[in-house]
Enzyme design. Structure first.
Site, PDB file in Angstrom:
ATOM      1  N   ASP A 315      13.018  14.640  -0.062  1.00 43.68           N
ATOM      2  CA  ASP A 315      12.075  13.511  -0.495  1.00 43.68           C
ATOM      3  C   ASP A 315      10.923  14.152  -1.425  1.00 43.68           C
ATOM      4  OD1 ASP A 315      10.940  11.026  -0.918  1.00 43.68           O
ATOM      5  OD2 ASP A 315      10.991  10.584   1.417  1.00 43.68           O
ATOM      6  N   GLU A 509       6.457   2.014   2.421  1.00 47.94           N
ATOM      7  CA  GLU A 509       6.235   3.202   2.998  1.00 47.94           C
ATOM      8  C   GLU A 509       4.873   3.109   4.134  1.00 47.94           C
ATOM      9  OE1 GLU A 509       7.177   6.858   0.885  1.00 47.94           O
ATOM     10  OE2 GLU A 509       7.969   5.693  -0.610  1.00 47.94           O
TER      11      GLU A 509
HETATM   12  C1  BGC Z   1       6.127   6.865  -6.382  1.00 48.30           C
HETATM   13  C2  BGC Z   1       7.031   6.591  -5.467  1.00 48.30           C
HETATM   14  C3  BGC Z   1       7.267   7.453  -4.525  1.00 48.30           C
HETATM   15  C4  BGC Z   1       5.783   7.725  -3.870  1.00 48.30           C
HETATM   16  C5  BGC Z   1       5.872   8.900  -3.077  1.00 48.30           C
HETATM   17  C6  BGC Z   1       4.735   7.301  -5.709  1.00 48.30           C
HETATM   18  O1  BGC Z   1       3.749   7.648  -6.586  1.00 48.30           O
HETATM   19  O2  BGC Z   1       5.884   5.960  -7.439  1.00 48.30           O
HETATM   20  O3  BGC Z   1       8.407   6.258  -6.040  1.00 48.30           O
HETATM   21  O4  BGC Z   1       7.926   7.051  -3.497  1.00 48.30           O
HETATM   22  O5  BGC Z   1       4.994   7.924  -4.756  1.00 48.30           O
HETATM   23  O6  BGC Z   1       5.122   8.885  -2.008  1.00 48.30           O
HETATM   24  C1  BGC Z   2      10.388   7.939  -0.608  1.00 57.16           C
HETATM   25  C2  BGC Z   2      11.904   7.733  -0.838  1.00 57.16           C
HETATM   26  C3  BGC Z   2      12.348   7.528  -2.245  1.00 57.16           C
HETATM   27  C4  BGC Z   2      11.322   8.662  -2.992  1.00 57.16           C
HETATM   28  C5  BGC Z   2      11.414   8.519  -4.562  1.00 57.16           C
HETATM   29  C6  BGC Z   2       9.699   8.683  -1.608  1.00 57.16           C
HETATM   30  O1  BGC Z   2       8.054   8.597  -1.261  1.00 57.16           O
HETATM   31  O2  BGC Z   2      10.215   8.376   0.787  1.00 57.16           O
HETATM   32  O3  BGC Z   2      12.528   6.931  -0.123  1.00 57.16           O
HETATM   33  O4  BGC Z   2      13.415   7.570  -2.601  1.00 57.16           O
HETATM   34  O5  BGC Z   2       9.964   8.491  -2.701  1.00 57.16           O
HETATM   35  O6  BGC Z   2      10.877   7.303  -4.991  1.00 57.16           O
END
Ligand code: BGC
Ligand code: BGC
Length: 629
Positions: A315, A509
């Site tokens: 991730d 999230e």
């Molecule tokens: C991104 C997300 C990603 C997240 C990670 C953001 O800056 O745009 O896609 O899942 O960071 O926590």
């Molecule tokens: C998320 C994932 C996601 C990744 C890319 C992370 O923060 O947990 O689910 O695929 O970002 O955006």
């Protein structure tokens, strides 16, 4: 160039192609293939020079302007650069198309998985997977970080809506259908999209209070957090910390191995059997050991016992959380069995660290070879070596938001609402209705009904992408009724029936983790104001999870859990007026009070705990009102 039609042969030639390439690669080139950089942190020229294996757009990682054509140009720019690297290994571009190609303005946005689980129709999910793949591939992308096979135990978790429900069999069945849909006829066809089954494993099992994502005492400025700065998350989110943001997500799972396997590992089996060739690891930990360092789970269980032949991706910046020392993070994660690292920002730092680890003997070159072989084989099985340079073979751009896809999204939105309560048969609405009072901004707001992971990571209220709303659906289906719309419910109009729509503000999230799920006081006040002016009150709730309704249960005659239906919100009007029947059922136990959380069907004796207000399988039925079409 031709590619094999039948799969075993295709797999063989893919593996042979990978082996041939591998034999010609330098260590640095191998490490390049294991590196995935975020699109704003890398240039096409760096992709070319370092032979990077992958680039991604995170949530909201959009081009300017955010149009399908700009997306395609951006992605092809990176892909073409990879072809100009020394060995010309094609690039895999990845996006989070988790409910349609949801970062792209104008793409079809399907209901989030919470709504699809409520329907429970694998064929529908398969069709959604297919439509999504076609839209994704039209922009040059061949990889999506979906499906989530999470089984969320505590619905206060901000990712609850990404899971189909609290039933591992259902989750596995729908995930497998989604994988089949993403694939279509064959992985090597230009509109097949590689799934990432996630988050391995037990992402839905984290215990409230165990997340270490935020050091609450140290949070001074969000700008200090590269991830949140990148996502343009504004200061308003600091107050969410008091409401429970980042208390569950990325936290610790405390179950025994038997439960880990029965509840959380189980859905992976059908998804992998359906041919998924990528798995993403969970940020979380199990009894304190980070999944990203968990050699037993990744190497012994996933790759060994389950025979997984694809590649494992991390991730976002997740290995950084293993240890304070980044070099140790790199060493431990790769040795645990990780094949590709979503770095995402400083790819050179990662590449240097991994090269140094190999040179000092901390990571065996055989482990590197295994990782790269898996990545290259997957690329070959996707036909990337054959399709490159030939965008003509990919779906046309007008596939994005295509009416055929919107029809599927409309069907899903229409079928996903669960009728929780229906006193006096308030629903469906009577066939002749002189007047209707509709209240609540959520009744006419595409952004609210789409939720998180829509255009931006967090999502947002307002007309963020084309779509229809409940209000529009009611206006279309009840042209003869005098419909009054009061966004704030402060008017004086009276009506035989009132419909109030409330929504959770969009989140994604850990930002969506909460200490309680009580309905906002403003929503309750709105419900009370409208209640006083109507004979029958219908409450429509847009939310990513069950919410605690409190007094609203008493005030509302009918209550509809509409989840996060996506861009085609007008479809919600259909079961309300009775041109379709309510058919969906609860896949999450619905709590009467926040104090009863977590509330789920697992554990030694769930019946000993608090009762659900409405339990799994609950969902009232209605008849179809034929006269009112
Ligand atoms: C991104 C997300 C990603 C997240 C990670 C953001 O800056 O745009 O896609 O899942 O960071 O926590
Ligand atoms: C998320 C994932 C996601 C990744 C890319 C992370 O923060 O947990 O689910 O695929 O970002 O955006």
């Amino acid at each position: 160039m031709t590619h094999a039609v039948d799969r075993p042969q295709g797999a063989l030639s893919a593996s042979a192609r990978a082996a041939d390439l591998l034999a010609r690669m330098t260590l640095r080139e191998k490490i390049g293939q294991m590196t995935q950089a975020e699109k704003n942190s890398v240039t096409p020229d760096e992709v070319r020079r370092f032979g990077l294996g992958s680039v991604l757009s995170g949530g909201g990682g959009n081009p300017e302007p955010n149009t399908p054509a700009a997306w395609r140009a951006m992605v092809l720019g990176f892909r073409e650069a990879a072809l100009e690297s020394r060995l010309g290994v094609p690039l895999l571009y990845g996006v989070d198309a988790v409910h349609g190609h949801n970062n792209v303005v104008g793409a079809t946005v399907f209901p989030h998985n919470v709504g699809l689980g409520a329907i429970g129709d694998a064929d529908l999910v398969r069709r959604i997977g297919r439509a999504t793949a076609v839209e994704v591939a039209a922009t040059g992308v061949r990889w999506t970080f979906a499906p989530a096979v999470s089984v969320p135990l505590d619905v206060r978790w901000g990712r609850t809506y990404e899971g189909y429900g609290q039933d591992p069999d259902l989750v596995g069945r729908l995930a497998a259908a989604y994988v089949e849909g993403l694939r279509g006829a064959d992985w090597a066809t230009p509109d097949a999209v590689l799934p990432s089954v996630k988050h391995f494993v037990a992402d839905g099992g984290a215990v409230h209070g165990t997340s270490t994502r935020w050091d609450r005492a140290a949070v001074k400025s969000l700008a200090d957090d590269p991830t949140l700065a990148n996502a343009h998350v504004d200061e308003g989110f600091v107050e969410l910390l008091d409401r429970g943001a980042w208390t569950i997500d990325q936290g610790d799972v405390a179950v025994d191995e038997r439960t880990l396997r029965d509840v959380f590992l189980a859905p992976y089996l059908p998804a992998l059997a359906a041919g998924a060739l990528n798995v993403m690891v969970s940020y979380g930990s199990w009894h304190g050991l980070r999944m990203h360092a968990h050699r037993y789970l990744i190497t012994d269980v996933l790759k060994g016992e389950l025979g997984f032949e694809g590649f494992v991706v991390t991730d976002w910046a997740a290995i950084d959380q293993i240890e304070p020392d980044f070099d140790v993070c790199v060493e431990r994660s790769i040795n645990a069995g990780i094949d590709m690292v979503m770095v995402p920002f400083d790819h050179q730092r990662f590449m240097d660290a991994l090269e140094a680890a190999v040179e000092r003997g901390a990571v065996a070159e055989a482990r590197i070879d295994d990782a790269v072989h898996r990545i290259l084989t997957t690329k070959a099985r996707l036909g990337l070596f054959d399709a490159v340079g030939d965008p003509e073979r990919e779906p046309a751009l007008d596939a994005v938001g295509h009416p055929d896809h919107r029809r599927i999204a409309h069907e899903a939105a229409r079928r996903s609402p669960v009728l929780l309560q229906n006193r006096g048969d308030a629903l469906p609405l009577p066939p002749t209705l002189p007047a209707l009072l509709v209240a609540g901004t959520a009744a006419d707001d595409v952004g609210l009904q789409c939720g998180g992971w829509t255009i931006s990571w967090m999502g947002a209220a307002g007309p963020i992408t084309p779509g229809t709303t409940l209000l529009q659906g009611l206006q279309r289906l009840r042209p003869d009724a005098e419909i009054t719309f009061e966004p704030d419910g402060h008017g004086t109009a009276r009506a035989p029936v009132g419909i109030v729509a409330v929504a959770e503000a969009p989140y994604a999230e850990g930002m969506g983790d909460r200490n309680d799920l009580d309905l906002a006081a403003a929503d309750l006040a709105l419900i009370e104001r409208v209640r006083a002016r109507v004979d029958a009150l219908v409450l429509v709730v847009y939310s990513g999870r069950p919410v605690v309704l409190g007094d609203a249960v008493r005030h509302a005659d009918a209550i509809v859990a509409a989840w996060l239906p996506g861009s085609e919100g007008a479809a919600i009007a259909e079961p309300l007026v009775g041109v379709s029947a309510f058919e969906a059922t609860l896949r999450y136990r619905w709590p009467a009070a926040s104090a009863d959380l977590p509330l789920h069907p697992f554990g030694t004796d769930p019946s000993a705990g608090p009762a659900a207000l409405w339990d799994l399988g609950h969902g009232l039925r209605t008849h179809v009102e034929r006269s009112s079409t």
